[in-house]
Write a protein that holds these residues in place. Structure first.
Motif, mmCIF file in Angstrom:
data_model
loop_
_atom_site.group_PDB
_atom_site.id
_atom_site.type_symbol
_atom_site.label_atom_id
_atom_site.label_comp_id
_atom_site.label_asym_id
_atom_site.label_seq_id
_atom_site.Cartn_x
_atom_site.Cartn_y
_atom_site.Cartn_z
ATOM 1 N N ARG A 111 6.151 -0.188 -9.937
ATOM 2 C CA ARG A 111 5.134 -1.229 -10.137
ATOM 3 C C ARG A 111 5.332 -2.277 -9.051
ATOM 4 N N VAL A 112 4.279 -2.516 -8.298
ATOM 5 C CA VAL A 112 4.373 -3.393 -7.121
ATOM 6 C C VAL A 112 3.719 -4.737 -7.415
ATOM 7 N N PHE A 113 4.426 -5.801 -7.099
ATOM 8 C CA PHE A 113 3.911 -7.172 -7.287
ATOM 9 C C PHE A 113 4.046 -7.937 -5.974
ATOM 10 N N PHE A 114 3.129 -8.857 -5.738
ATOM 11 C CA PHE A 114 3.376 -9.908 -4.756
ATOM 12 C C PHE A 114 3.954 -11.094 -5.521
ATOM 13 N N ALA A 115 4.765 -11.896 -4.855
ATOM 14 C CA ALA A 115 5.285 -13.114 -5.487
ATOM 15 C C ALA A 115 4.817 -14.324 -4.687
ATOM 16 N N ALA A 116 4.268 -15.297 -5.372
ATOM 17 C CA ALA A 116 3.781 -16.504 -4.687
ATOM 18 C C ALA A 116 3.543 -17.596 -5.712
ATOM 19 N N ARG A 117 3.470 -18.832 -5.234
ATOM 20 C CA ARG A 117 3.127 -19.964 -6.098
ATOM 21 C C ARG A 117 1.989 -20.766 -5.451
ATOM 22 N N GLY A 118 1.492 -21.755 -6.166
ATOM 23 C CA GLY A 118 0.521 -22.704 -5.626
ATOM 24 C C GLY A 118 -0.757 -22.037 -5.156
ATOM 25 N N ASP A 119 -1.261 -22.516 -3.992
ATOM 26 C CA ASP A 119 -2.525 -21.990 -3.457
ATOM 27 C C ASP A 119 -2.441 -20.501 -3.176
ATOM 28 N N ARG A 120 -1.251 -20.077 -2.740
ATOM 29 C CA ARG A 120 -1.111 -18.633 -2.422
ATOM 30 C C ARG A 120 -1.278 -17.799 -3.680
ATOM 31 N N GLY A 153 0.830 -1.208 0.000
ATOM 32 C CA GLY A 153 0.000 0.000 0.000
ATOM 33 C C GLY A 153 0.863 1.255 0.000
ATOM 34 N N LEU A 154 1.889 1.253 0.844
ATOM 35 C CA LEU A 154 2.750 2.445 0.949
ATOM 36 C C LEU A 154 3.483 2.723 -0.373
ATOM 37 N N PHE A 155 4.041 1.659 -0.998
ATOM 38 C CA PHE A 155 4.761 1.864 -2.268
ATOM 39 C C PHE A 155 3.795 2.294 -3.374
ATOM 40 N N SER A 207 -8.386 1.389 2.297
ATOM 41 C CA SER A 207 -8.345 1.562 0.839
ATOM 42 C C SER A 207 -8.141 0.206 0.171
ATOM 43 N N ASP A 208 -8.823 0.043 -0.968
ATOM 44 C CA ASP A 208 -8.698 -1.221 -1.710
ATOM 45 C C ASP A 208 -7.532 -1.165 -2.698
ATOM 46 N N TYR A 209 -6.820 -2.265 -2.815
ATOM 47 C CA TYR A 209 -5.701 -2.372 -3.758
ATOM 48 C C TYR A 209 -5.810 -3.707 -4.480
ATOM 49 N N LYS A 210 -5.517 -3.667 -5.781
ATOM 50 C CA LYS A 210 -5.386 -4.928 -6.532
ATOM 51 C C LYS A 210 -3.922 -5.004 -6.949
ATOM 52 N N ASP A 247 -4.015 -13.850 -6.731
ATOM 53 C CA ASP A 247 -4.136 -13.348 -8.101
ATOM 54 C C ASP A 247 -5.545 -12.783 -8.333
ATOM 55 N N GLY A 248 -5.617 -11.521 -8.644
ATOM 56 C CA GLY A 248 -6.913 -10.869 -8.899
ATOM 57 C C GLY A 248 -7.634 -10.428 -7.641
ATOM 58 N N ALA A 249 -7.082 -10.772 -6.463
ATOM 59 C CA ALA A 249 -7.790 -10.441 -5.210
ATOM 60 C C ALA A 249 -7.656 -8.958 -4.884
ATOM 61 N N ILE A 250 -8.655 -8.460 -4.188
ATOM 62 C CA ILE A 250 -8.608 -7.095 -3.678
ATOM 63 C C ILE A 250 -8.189 -7.189 -2.211
ATOM 64 N N ILE A 251 -7.158 -6.455 -1.848
ATOM 65 C CA ILE A 251 -6.812 -6.386 -0.426
ATOM 66 C C ILE A 251 -7.156 -4.984 0.068
ATOM 67 N N ASN A 252 -7.501 -4.912 1.328
ATOM 68 C CA ASN A 252 -7.843 -3.616 1.892
ATOM 69 C C ASN A 252 -6.782 -3.232 2.923
ATOM 70 N N VAL A 253 -6.132 -2.106 2.688
ATOM 71 C CA VAL A 253 -5.099 -1.640 3.624
ATOM 72 C C VAL A 253 -5.538 -0.281 4.169
ATOM 73 N N ASN A 254 -5.721 -0.224 5.457
ATOM 74 C CA ASN A 254 -6.169 1.011 6.129
ATOM 75 C C ASN A 254 -7.375 1.650 5.433
#
Ligand code: NDP
Ligand code: KPL
Length: 248
Positions: free
Chosen positions: A30-39, A21-23, A53-56, A44-51
């Motif tokens: 350009r900010v990415f999460f890195a993960a494999r498998g179930d994570r 969120g901060l970056f 605000s929504d971020y994809k 992927d495509g999820a909306i997270i809410n930080v303080n």
């Protein structure tokens, strides 16, 4: 120095989401999460809410990295730093990548550096941030700060030499003369954390997850034994947490 345009965050938990969120809000990176498998599937495509605000946040799979990231931010718990996780972190990097671990404890830089190259590591610690994670909602009252350090003992050395230098660094580390003013400063920092916040360890206990107590209190106990310095208060809290963990 190469500019930092793309950042991969490895560990989309309380700290990872807070920094995503901060970056996103405060830079053009350009900010990415890195993960494999179930994570990967979950993020992927999820909306997270930080303080509030929504971020994809885009998600990169370690097997499908088209070009190295400029910065990899590692925000795992200590026990997540397994061999496969270290390999996945390495897959995000190239010769010019910088790696910043904001994990607590003394080990993460060494473990990551061993697999990815010590020259890529920017030694640092995060203090004063009070990030909380509940499902896809993340909050923090204070961003805190990242304090950058430098440990020349950990770079540009062959394995044996490095081992000796690490030992020297540890000795130097133990030789640091902590003053009561350092404790005052730490208490001041703790007083800036949100009264509604929860330490990372409390969040683990409540979620019945393994805690990082062994790299905190456990490490102090080991060092105390090695140096014949009694650490009874540490041992009391350490054993309380061990018992609570084993009863989960
Ligand atoms: N929370 C805070 O305010 C502070 C925390 N710290 C330190 O920062 C570090 C991170 O803490 P925190 O963010 O609270 O921890 P969390 O448990 O909230 O986050 C860790 C995340 O890593 C993910 N993860 C585990 N293994 C992998 C893997 N192989 N690949 C990708 N992701 C993975 C977990 O995913 P999953 O949930 O799917 O298992 C989880 O989301 C710790 O060392 C902590 O001590 C330091 C200062 C403050
Ligand atoms: C010191 C503290 C409590 C916040 O920076 C922390 O590191 C944690 O929550 O694990």
């Amino acid at each position: 120095m190469k500019s930092i345009d793309r950042i991969a965050i490895f560990g989309a938990g309380a700290m990872g989401a807070a920094y995503a969120g901060l970056f996103t809000d405060n830079s053009d990176m350009r900010v990415f999460f890195a993960a494999r498998g179930d994570r990967f599937a979950r993020l992927d495509g999820a909306i997270i809410n930080v303080n509030g605000s929504d971020y994809k946040i885009s998600v990169v799979h370690p097997d499908r990295v088209d070009r190295p990231f400029d910065l990899v931010l590692v925000t795992l718990k200590h026990h997540h730093l397994t061999e496969p996780a270290l390999k996945d972190i390495n897959a995000l990097t190239g010769p010019d990548t910088l790696i910043l671990s904001v994990m607590n404890g003394l080990e993460s830089e060494k473990l990551i550096g061993h697999v990815c190259g010590h020259e890529k590591i920017v030694p640092a610690i995060a203090v004063g941030i009070d990030a909380v994670h509940q499902n896809n909602c993340f909050t923090f009252a204070n961003p805190g700060k990242i304090i950058f350090g430098n440990d020349p003992a950990l770079s540009n050395a062959d394995d044996i030499d490095r081992l000796e230098r690490i030992k020297m660094a540890l000795a130097r580390h133990r030789g640091i003369n902590l003053q009561s003013s350092d404790i005052d400063q730490w208490m001041e920092m703790l007083n800036t954390l949100s009264p509604d916040g929860k330490t990372s360890m409390l969040q683990d206990m409540e979620a019945k997850r393994k805690t990082e107590v062994e790299i905190f209190g456990g490490a102090v106990e080991v060092m105390g034994k090695e140096d014949a310095i009694p650490t009874p208060v540490n041992s009391t809290f350490l054993n309380l947490i061990r018992v609570m963990e084993s009863n989960q």
